[in-house]
Design an enzyme around this catalytic site. Structure first.
Site, PDB file in Angstrom:
ATOM      1  N   TYR A   1      10.185 -12.359  -5.209  1.00  0.00           N
ATOM      2  CA  TYR A   1       9.297 -13.401  -4.680  1.00  0.00           C
ATOM      3  C   TYR A   1      10.100 -14.533  -4.035  1.00  0.00           C
ATOM      4  O   TYR A   1       9.639 -15.138  -3.062  1.00  0.00           O
ATOM      5  CB  TYR A   1       8.324 -13.907  -5.760  1.00  0.00           C
TER       6      TYR A   1
ATOM      7  N   CYS B   1       8.533 -23.994 -17.338  1.00  0.00           N
ATOM      8  CA  CYS B   1       7.447 -24.957 -17.108  1.00  0.00           C
ATOM      9  C   CYS B   1       7.922 -26.371 -17.441  1.00  0.00           C
ATOM     10  O   CYS B   1       8.498 -26.604 -18.515  1.00  0.00           O
ATOM     11  CB  CYS B   1       6.274 -24.576 -17.993  1.00  0.00           C
TER      12      CYS B   1
ATOM     13  N   CYS C   1       2.190 -20.991 -15.756  1.00  0.00           N
ATOM     14  CA  CYS C   1       2.960 -20.975 -17.001  1.00  0.00           C
ATOM     15  C   CYS C   1       2.347 -19.982 -17.978  1.00  0.00           C
ATOM     16  O   CYS C   1       1.138 -19.992 -18.217  1.00  0.00           O
ATOM     17  CB  CYS C   1       2.986 -22.372 -17.616  1.00  0.00           C
TER      18      CYS C   1
ATOM     19  N   SER D   1      -6.777  -4.681   6.787  1.00  0.00           N
ATOM     20  CA  SER D   1      -7.102  -3.254   6.836  1.00  0.00           C
ATOM     21  C   SER D   1      -8.359  -2.974   6.019  1.00  0.00           C
ATOM     22  O   SER D   1      -8.924  -1.883   6.102  1.00  0.00           O
ATOM     23  CB  SER D   1      -5.927  -2.430   6.306  1.00  0.00           C
TER      24      SER D   1
ATOM     25  N   HIS E   1      -5.766 -13.965  -3.696  1.00  0.00           N
ATOM     26  CA  HIS E   1      -4.641 -13.216  -4.284  1.00  0.00           C
ATOM     27  C   HIS E   1      -3.522 -14.137  -4.751  1.00  0.00           C
ATOM     28  O   HIS E   1      -2.421 -13.671  -5.041  1.00  0.00           O
ATOM     29  CB  HIS E   1      -4.110 -12.173  -3.281  1.00  0.00           C
TER      30      HIS E   1
ATOM     31  N   GLN F   1      -6.638 -13.253   1.744  1.00  0.00           N
ATOM     32  CA  GLN F   1      -5.875 -12.388   0.833  1.00  0.00           C
ATOM     33  C   GLN F   1      -4.398 -12.741   0.917  1.00  0.00           C
ATOM     34  O   GLN F   1      -3.588 -12.210   0.166  1.00  0.00           O
ATOM     35  CB  GLN F   1      -6.058 -10.919   1.229  1.00  0.00           C
ATOM     36  N   ASN F   2      -4.057 -13.607   1.857  1.00  0.00           N
ATOM     37  CA  ASN F   2      -2.636 -13.911   2.081  1.00  0.00           C
ATOM     38  C   ASN F   2      -2.109 -14.901   1.045  1.00  0.00           C
ATOM     39  O   ASN F   2      -2.826 -15.808   0.629  1.00  0.00           O
ATOM     40  CB  ASN F   2      -2.430 -14.480   3.482  1.00  0.00           C
ATOM     41  N   VAL F   3      -0.855 -14.721   0.681  1.00  0.00           N
ATOM     42  CA  VAL F   3      -0.238 -15.610  -0.308  1.00  0.00           C
ATOM     43  C   VAL F   3       0.789 -16.519   0.359  1.00  0.00           C
ATOM     44  O   VAL F   3       1.513 -17.248  -0.318  1.00  0.00           O
ATOM     45  CB  VAL F   3       0.416 -14.787  -1.452  1.00  0.00           C
TER      46      VAL F   3
ATOM     47  N   CYS G   1       1.384 -22.539 -21.364  1.00  0.00           N
ATOM     48  CA  CYS G   1       0.206 -23.430 -21.355  1.00  0.00           C
ATOM     49  C   CYS G   1      -0.795 -23.077 -20.263  1.00  0.00           C
ATOM     50  O   CYS G   1      -1.869 -23.673 -20.192  1.00  0.00           O
ATOM     51  CB  CYS G   1       0.654 -24.884 -21.204  1.00  0.00           C
TER      52      CYS G   1
HETATM   53  P1  OAD Z   1      -2.560  -4.768   5.608  1.00  0.00           P
HETATM   54  O1  OAD Z   1      -1.116  -4.684   5.901  1.00  0.00           O
HETATM   55  O2  OAD Z   1      -3.186  -3.683   4.796  1.00  0.00           O
HETATM   56  O3  OAD Z   1      -3.383  -4.837   6.969  1.00  0.00           O
HETATM   57  C1  OAD Z   1      -3.017  -5.718   7.995  1.00  0.00           C
HETATM   58  C2  OAD Z   1      -4.024  -5.544   9.110  1.00  0.00           C
HETATM   59  O4  OAD Z   1      -3.704  -6.486  10.112  1.00  0.00           O
HETATM   60  C3  OAD Z   1      -4.002  -4.159   9.764  1.00  0.00           C
HETATM   61  O5  OAD Z   1      -5.339  -3.680   9.868  1.00  0.00           O
HETATM   62  C4  OAD Z   1      -3.400  -4.423  11.154  1.00  0.00           C
HETATM   63  O6  OAD Z   1      -3.963  -3.571  12.153  1.00  0.00           O
HETATM   64  C5  OAD Z   1      -3.815  -5.861  11.383  1.00  0.00           C
HETATM   65  N1  OAD Z   1      -2.941  -6.622  12.298  1.00  0.00           N
HETATM   66  C6  OAD Z   1      -1.591  -6.549  12.433  1.00  0.00           C
HETATM   67  N2  OAD Z   1      -1.155  -7.450  13.326  1.00  0.00           N
HETATM   68  C7  OAD Z   1      -2.263  -8.122  13.787  1.00  0.00           C
HETATM   69  C8  OAD Z   1      -2.493  -9.165  14.719  1.00  0.00           C
HETATM   70  N3  OAD Z   1      -1.481  -9.750  15.389  1.00  0.00           N
HETATM   71  N4  OAD Z   1      -3.764  -9.583  14.932  1.00  0.00           N
HETATM   72  C9  OAD Z   1      -4.807  -9.017  14.262  1.00  0.00           C
HETATM   73  N5  OAD Z   1      -4.650  -8.020  13.367  1.00  0.00           N
HETATM   74  C10 OAD Z   1      -3.409  -7.578  13.116  1.00  0.00           C
HETATM   75  O7  OAD Z   1      -2.816  -6.209   4.947  1.00  0.00           O
HETATM   76  P2  OAD Z   1      -4.075  -6.727   4.122  1.00  0.00           P
HETATM   77  O8  OAD Z   1      -5.343  -6.133   4.619  1.00  0.00           O
HETATM   78  O9  OAD Z   1      -3.971  -8.201   4.096  1.00  0.00           O
HETATM   79  O10 OAD Z   1      -2.665  -7.600  -2.032  1.00  0.00           O
HETATM   80  O11 OAD Z   1      -3.753  -6.180   2.688  1.00  0.00           O
HETATM   81  C11 OAD Z   1      -4.617  -6.502   1.635  1.00  0.00           C
HETATM   82  C12 OAD Z   1      -3.856  -6.646   0.349  1.00  0.00           C
HETATM   83  O12 OAD Z   1      -3.053  -5.481   0.136  1.00  0.00           O
HETATM   84  C13 OAD Z   1      -2.851  -7.763   0.315  1.00  0.00           C
HETATM   85  O13 OAD Z   1      -3.432  -9.031   0.081  1.00  0.00           O
HETATM   86  C14 OAD Z   1      -1.965  -7.357  -0.813  1.00  0.00           C
HETATM   87  C15 OAD Z   1      -1.840  -5.871  -0.563  1.00  0.00           C
HETATM   88  O14 OAD Z   1      -1.794  -5.064  -1.660  1.00  0.00           O
HETATM   89  C16 OAD Z   1      -1.985  -8.088  -3.095  1.00  0.00           C
HETATM   90  O15 OAD Z   1      -0.802  -8.338  -3.065  1.00  0.00           O
HETATM   91  C17 OAD Z   1      -2.850  -8.292  -4.319  1.00  0.00           C
END
Ligand code: OAD
Length: 249
Positions: A72, A153, A133, A195, A125, A107-109, A136
């Site tokens: 991380y 912590c 922590c 996706s 997410h 969903q982005n971190v 606590c």
């Molecule tokens: P993905 O990597 O699964 O999907 C990314 C999507 O973004 C794909 O459908 C691409 O086609 C699209 N993409 C790429 N570049 C782009 C751009 N410039 N403009 C528009 N679209 C674009 O990522 P997530 O769907 O975010 O969870 O994945 C979901 C979760 O899977 C994440 O939050 C993570 C992972 O497991 C955890 O960590 C809990």
């Protein structure tokens, strides 16, 4: 999609948005791709070179917390070098327009929506910029500077973990309920750069659709969410979202 198809789709999307009372947005890794944050499922995806179970699961953490922090910290180092892109800023401008009737579920971190200036953001997410922590339970902002491999912590001295939802873990109940409420009540749902294969996040799309919301998808290609989309805007979100904003007037 041809330039002409894109223009027609943008006009339809703008028409719907102009008459929308409430707007919900679901974003995924694609919205940050143009900032330089790798997506998950691309061939150069983030998990490559790492076994998910080692770095993003409770079992991996129990086996080797220092390795997990190391991973991380590397992700944090990447995010420290990037900036929000025009797609993030277009969503800030949309929030200005709808104010508290606008909710951004991500969903982005990476924290880039907040860095851009979005306010009503649900990081379902978790966040690379927060720790939790194990003693606590305190959740704290830790910025984006590197942390040690075994941070403690400052409140109780307990062990800190990344405030990230790992595989096999549930989402925070309060945050998820707010996301559900927003999807349930919106007139329009924008689905940006995801996706739509990871649940429960992806289920917000059919939930909004069933409640009669218009669904507008922004992606490079159609996805699992496309079947619910009234309009698909296919191209980089850093280009398409500002175009849509311009159309809104
Ligand atoms: P993905 O990597 O699964 O999907 C990314 C999507 O973004 C794909 O459908 C691409 O086609 C699209 N993409 C790429 N570049 C782009 C751009 N410039 N403009 C528009 N679209 C674009 O990522 P997530 O769907 O975010 O969870 O994945 C979901 C979760 O899977 C994440 O939050 C993570 C992972 O497991 C955890 O960590 C809990």
């Amino acid at each position: 999609m041809t330039a002409e198809e894109l223009e027609t789709a943008l006009e339809r999307a703008a028409r719907w948005l102009r008459v929308s009372e409430r707007v919900c947005v679901l974003t995924g890794a694609g919205v940050s791709a143009e900032s330089g944050v790798p997506t998950f499922r691309a061939s150069d995806g983030l998990w490559e070179g790492h076994r998910i179970e080692d770095v993003a699961s409770p079992e991996g953490w129990d086996r080797n917390p220092a390795l997990v922090w190391n991973f991380y910290n590397a992700r944090r180092a990447n995010v420290a070098t990037v900036k929000p892109n025009p797609g993030h800023f277009a969503l800030v401008a949309m929030e200005d327009r709808w104010d508290d009737r606008f909710c951004l579920v991500t969903q982005n971190v990476d924290g880039l929506h907040l860095e851009a200036g979005s306010v009503n953001v649900l990081e379902i997410h978790g966040s690379l910029r927060k720790t939790r922590c194990l003693g606590c339970g305190a959740v704290a902002n830790c910025g984006i500077e590197p942390l040690s491999d075994t941070p403690d912590c400052s409140v109780c001295g307990g062990r800190l973990r990344p405030h990230i939802v790992w595989f096999g873990e549930g989402l925070d109940d309060d945050v998820w309920m707010k996301a559900l409420e927003s999807a349930d009540q919106c007139d329009t749902l924008l689905v940006v750069g995801t996706s739509a294969v990871v649940h429960p996040a992806a289920s917000l799309v059919p939930i909004a659709r069933r409640k009669g919301a218009t669904v507008i998808e922004f992606n490079l290609t159609p996805t699992d969410a496309s079947v619910y989309a009234d309009v698909g805007l296919y191209g980089p979100s850093g280009v398409i979202l500002p175009k849509l904003l311009q159309r809104l007037g």
